[in-house]
Scaffold this active site. Structure first.
Site, PDB file in Angstrom:
ATOM      1  CE1 TYR A  56      -3.887  -2.418   5.024  1.00  0.00           C
ATOM      2  CE2 TYR A  56      -3.073  -0.213   4.526  1.00  0.00           C
ATOM      3  CZ  TYR A  56      -3.595  -1.417   4.102  1.00  0.00           C
ATOM      4  OH  TYR A  56      -3.808  -1.645   2.773  1.00  0.00           O
ATOM      5  CB  SER A 112      -0.887   0.012   1.245  1.00  0.00           C
ATOM      6  OG  SER A 112      -1.556   1.251   1.362  1.00  0.00           O
TER       7      SER A 112
END
Length: 180
Positions: A121, A88
């Site tokens: 995350y 990401s």
């Protein structure tokens, strides 16, 4: 038209499940030309896996890392082969080093008191990129390449389902995102 697809169960929140999956795959004596590491959780509340690790770190990174390690011999024998690690863009918004510049393992699997879902995350996705780069360095001479990829800015999925604030943000951003 020649592709053969077979579904197998794997729970990245359990290192034992990862090991059983790898053993089951190896028992089939099939080549493995591409392995896509794409599972992830986002915005999940703090919890520990059965392996006593923070779940976001284990599911997003460690489970994939372990799986690739267990299947490395199959990938090498299957050359040319490729590992694709879905990461990401948010990996840029975190750090996994302490103030002296050394890797801080407590940041990877933080205690409940130190946990923030977004940082967990981001850190897991930074680990994905570092792993993919090192995997490529080590295995590309053996015909196995590894790439990490950012799937696009906020591709709409249900990854935001763990907290209503993330659901609201993703809903507001949806007109400006890519569809699956």
């Amino acid at each position: 038209h020649k592709a053969k697809v077979e579904a197998m169960t794997l729970d990245l929140a359990s290192l034992q499940s990862v090991q059983h999956f790898a053993e089951a795959f190896k028992s089939k004596n099939m080549p493995l030309h591409i392995l896509i590491c794409n599972a992830a959780v986002f915005g999940a509340p703090w919890c520990l896996t059965e392996d006593d690790l923070e779940s976001t770190f284990q599911v997003n990174h460690l489970g994939h890392f372990y799986l690739v390690q267990l299947l490395e011999d199959v990938l090498r024998r299957s050359s040319p082969a490729r590992v694709v690690v879905v990461s990401s863009e948010s990996h840029r918004f975190t750090e996994i080093k302490d103030s002296s510049g050394k890797l801080d393992f407590s940041l990877l699997s933080p205690s409940k008191k130190e946990y923030w879902a977004m940082l967990a995350y981001n850190r897991s996705k930074l680990c994905n990129i570092l792993f993919s780069n090192e995997l490529n360095r080590r295995l590309s001479p053996h015909g196995v390449t590894s790439n990490s990829v950012h799937p696009g800015n906020m591709i709409y999925s249900s990854i935001h389902r763990n907290w209503w604030v993330y659901t609201l943000l993703f809903t507001l951003a949806r007109p400006f995102t890519k569809s699956m």
